[in-house]
Structure formats: C-alpha cells, structure tokens
Design an enzyme around this catalytic site. Structure first.
Site, mmCIF file in Angstrom:
data_model
loop_
_atom_site.group_PDB
_atom_site.id
_atom_site.type_symbol
_atom_site.label_atom_id
_atom_site.label_comp_id
_atom_site.label_asym_id
_atom_site.label_seq_id
_atom_site.Cartn_x
_atom_site.Cartn_y
_atom_site.Cartn_z
ATOM 1 N N ARG A 1 0.857 -1.179 0.000
ATOM 2 C CA ARG A 1 0.000 0.000 0.000
ATOM 3 C C ARG A 1 0.899 1.236 0.000
ATOM 4 N NH1 ARG A 1 -2.224 -3.643 3.760
ATOM 5 N NH2 ARG A 1 -4.357 -4.320 3.252
ATOM 6 N N LYS B 1 -2.209 -2.568 7.676
ATOM 7 C CA LYS B 1 -3.633 -2.373 7.918
ATOM 8 C C LYS B 1 -4.129 -3.400 8.922
ATOM 9 C CE LYS B 1 -7.923 -1.545 5.395
ATOM 10 N NZ LYS B 1 -8.570 -1.515 4.047
ATOM 11 N N ARG C 1 -0.985 -1.771 -7.026
ATOM 12 C CA ARG C 1 -1.159 -2.901 -6.103
ATOM 13 C C ARG C 1 -2.195 -3.882 -6.663
ATOM 14 N NH1 ARG C 1 -1.457 -4.621 -0.458
ATOM 15 N NH2 ARG C 1 -3.625 -4.901 0.172
ATOM 16 N N HIS D 1 -4.348 -9.360 3.275
ATOM 17 C CA HIS D 1 -5.797 -9.412 3.444
ATOM 18 C C HIS D 1 -6.163 -10.340 4.593
ATOM 19 C CE1 HIS D 1 -6.573 -8.192 -1.032
ATOM 20 N NE2 HIS D 1 -6.328 -7.155 -0.254
ATOM 21 N N HIS E 1 -2.921 2.991 -5.970
ATOM 22 C CA HIS E 1 -3.457 1.701 -5.528
ATOM 23 C C HIS E 1 -3.679 0.764 -6.705
ATOM 24 C CE1 HIS E 1 -4.608 -0.172 -1.782
ATOM 25 N NE2 HIS E 1 -5.682 -0.695 -2.345
ATOM 26 N N TYR F 1 -9.949 -10.311 -7.271
ATOM 27 C CA TYR F 1 -9.057 -10.289 -8.430
ATOM 28 C C TYR F 1 -9.326 -11.466 -9.369
ATOM 29 C CZ TYR F 1 -6.780 -6.836 -5.539
ATOM 30 O OH TYR F 1 -6.539 -5.729 -4.777
#
Length: 333
Positions: free
Chosen positions: A140, A165, A274, A297, A271, A306
């Site tokens: 990120r 995150k 990414r 994640h 982003h 994706y």
C-alpha cells in the site's frame, strides 16, 4: 494540536485515550473530526447525555443528507464507538434504525503489463522506487512511505511490513530489479541523515513509546525512513523538530501525472499498481492464499475480487458476435 481541542477538556481526553493505545496520527485526526461532527449535529450537546438513538440519527443523516459512502459511515461509527467505550466508559448497545449507506460493488481497475511499464517510465527518483514497490511487492502507499531501513532484507529479498492495515505485520517479496536502485538510494539517504546529525537533529519518530525505552534509538540508522521528507518539520505531538517520511500526496500527484503522460485512459492511481500486482500474480498461476498473504488481506474473499477481474476477460465468455458475422458472410457469398 487543533485549537478546539485545547479549549475542550473532553476532546483532549479523547486524544489522550487514542494516544495511550498508540493509534496513528491519521486515526486521531479522523476520530476527532467525526466526534466533533456528532456533537455539532446535536446542537453541541455533551455525548454523555446522548446514546444509541442520537448515534443512529447522526449516522442516518450522513447517509441520507450527506450522501457519504458506506466506508465513511463506518469510520464515523467506529469513532463514536471508541468514544463511548474508552472515554465515557459506557459502551454502546446494538444500534437499530440506521439507514445504511449503499456499498457499491466495484471491480478494481487493473493495468496490463505494458501500461504498468509506461507509468513507471514516467516516474523518477523516490516516486519511481515507490511505484516499483507497489507493483513489485504489492505494498500500500502508506506502507511504502513508512518503511524503515531495517525493514529491507536484501539477502533474503524480503520486505518486512510493520503494523500494516489492521495492525498486522507481514513479509512480502523484494523484486531483484530494485535491489541495486534501492541500495544507491539508501546511500543518499544516509548522507542526508549524517548531515542532520551534524546539525544537531537526526531523530525520527518511534512508535509505541520506544523512544523512552531506547533513548538513543531514534537517531540510529536502522530506524530512519527509507523515503524521508525533503525538509525537517516540527512533530505536532512532541513538538520535536525531525525529518518525517515522504508525504503520500507527493507520490499520488506524481503517479497521476505519469498516468496522464503515458496516455492511459483508465482511472488509475497508486493503488491500481497494487491491484495489478495481485492480478498479474494470479494470471501467472500463483496460489490465491499466497497472494492473500502478500497483500495482507484478513479474509481470502477480499483477495478473490481479483479472480473476478480475470473471469471477466475474453476467455470467460465467448461472444456470439463472431458466429453472427460469419453467418452474414456466408449468406452474402
């Protein structure tokens, strides 16, 4: 510090509770913003005199009249939940009757390899390196600019992402192609750090009160930012003059200009690099669990978005147009 907070003992206590838990400055500013909005919406009533009903009214107002996104509404709710739990010590019960902002179902914008190359070719210096880390390692933007020298492991081709995150740490791949450029860049950064030290500065922000536990660590080379700001500035919390990391906005502007210069008509941003990293890994047959770990994640379902991008490609559905056109040609013949 915000002038309003200096005049309000209550907001100052909110800040104290946030800092005790080592939340980021960004989270602090965001929570204070929404708590103030909540108070002003209810005609400056003190939060201790309000409960779930008033919270529901405020969040509904944001969705109906403010037309905010679902994520923004959730951030506002998180701020109020924090305030009632840790500042007023009266946790909220279940809140009914909230009109929820609609969460649009959007697929991420993904670039092909040629488009990524054109964007990177239009970036320079630190921005080019950060772009390479976002596409080459799936970082990120905030994770990229917060990297410390000790987070780079050249021998094992690894990058250690600290407190990403959700406060999680993870290890991601370091592309071979950026090893030499990164080492050259660090030589420049080290010269800058040594000059700061010679001028009586050279300290850097340390998280979780480490500066008290290790008084000299904030001047050590390993703790310095890989991408430091061009100018020293005063830390608003400690009022110490130090060199912070590069501001994310400068990278966003550089990438925006690079997208324009590359002639790409997609709504691409930092982003997007990414997103493209994840999609291209899956295209190459990489296991989705591995991609999940690289991206950090929490839930694999987030990573599965994706696969939807891949499945929307030409190989997923065969268009009937070809058969129709072929039929017209035969009829004409």
């Amino acid at each position: 510090m915000d002038g309003t907070c200096q005049k309000s003992p209550f907001l100052q206590e909110v800040i104290n509770q946030i800092r005790v838990r080592h939340y980021s400055r960004r989270t602090e500013d965001t929570y204070i913003h929404w708590i103030k909005r909540f108070i002003y919406y209810h005609k400056k009533r003190h939060p201790k005199d309000m409960r779930e009903r008033e919270v529901s009214q405020f969040l509904t107002h944001l969705a109906v009249n403010g037309n905010v996104s679902a994520s923004t509404q959730n951030v506002a709710l998180n701020a109020l939940v924090f305030m009632y739990r840790y500042v007023l010590e009266r946790p909220l019960n279940e809140i009914d009757g909230i009109v929820r902002a609609k969460r649009p179902k959007r697929l991420p914008v993904v670039l092909n390899r040629q488009e990524v190359a054109r964007i990177l070719n239009n970036l320079n210096g630190q921005q080019w390196l950060i772009g390479c880390l976002q596409y080459g390692s799936g970082l990120r933007l905030i994770e990229s600019v917060r990297l410390r020298v000790m987070d780079l492991d050249f021998d094992h081709r690894a990058i250690y992402v600290r407190s990403g995150k959700g406060g999680k740490d993870r290890v991601v791949t370091l592309a071979d192609e950026v090893v030499v450029p990164l080492k050259r860049h660090l030589e420049i950064v080290r010269t800058l750090h040594e000059r700061d030290l010679a001028e009586g500065f050279g300290s850097v922000y340390l998280p979780f009160a480490l500066s008290k536990k290790y008084p000299n660590a904030d001047r050590e080379w390993k703790w310095q930012y890989v991408f430091p700001a061009t100018q020293r500035s005063i830390d608003p919390r400690s009022e110490v003059t130090r060199r912070h990391h590069l501001d994310e906005s400068s990278v966003r502007k550089a990438v925006k200009c690079a997208v324009h210069a590359a002639g790409i008509n997609k709504k691409a941003s930092c982003h997007t690099l990414r997103h493209s990293f994840a999609t291209h890994l899956l295209e190459r047959g990489q296991d989705i669990r591995t991609v999940q770990e690289q991206l950090g994640h929490k839930d694999v379902r987030t990573t599965q978005i994706y696969t939807h991008v891949l499945n929307r490609g030409g190989s997923a559905v065969r268009s009937p147009l070809g058969e129709v056109l072929q039929g017209e040609e035969k009829a004409a013949g």
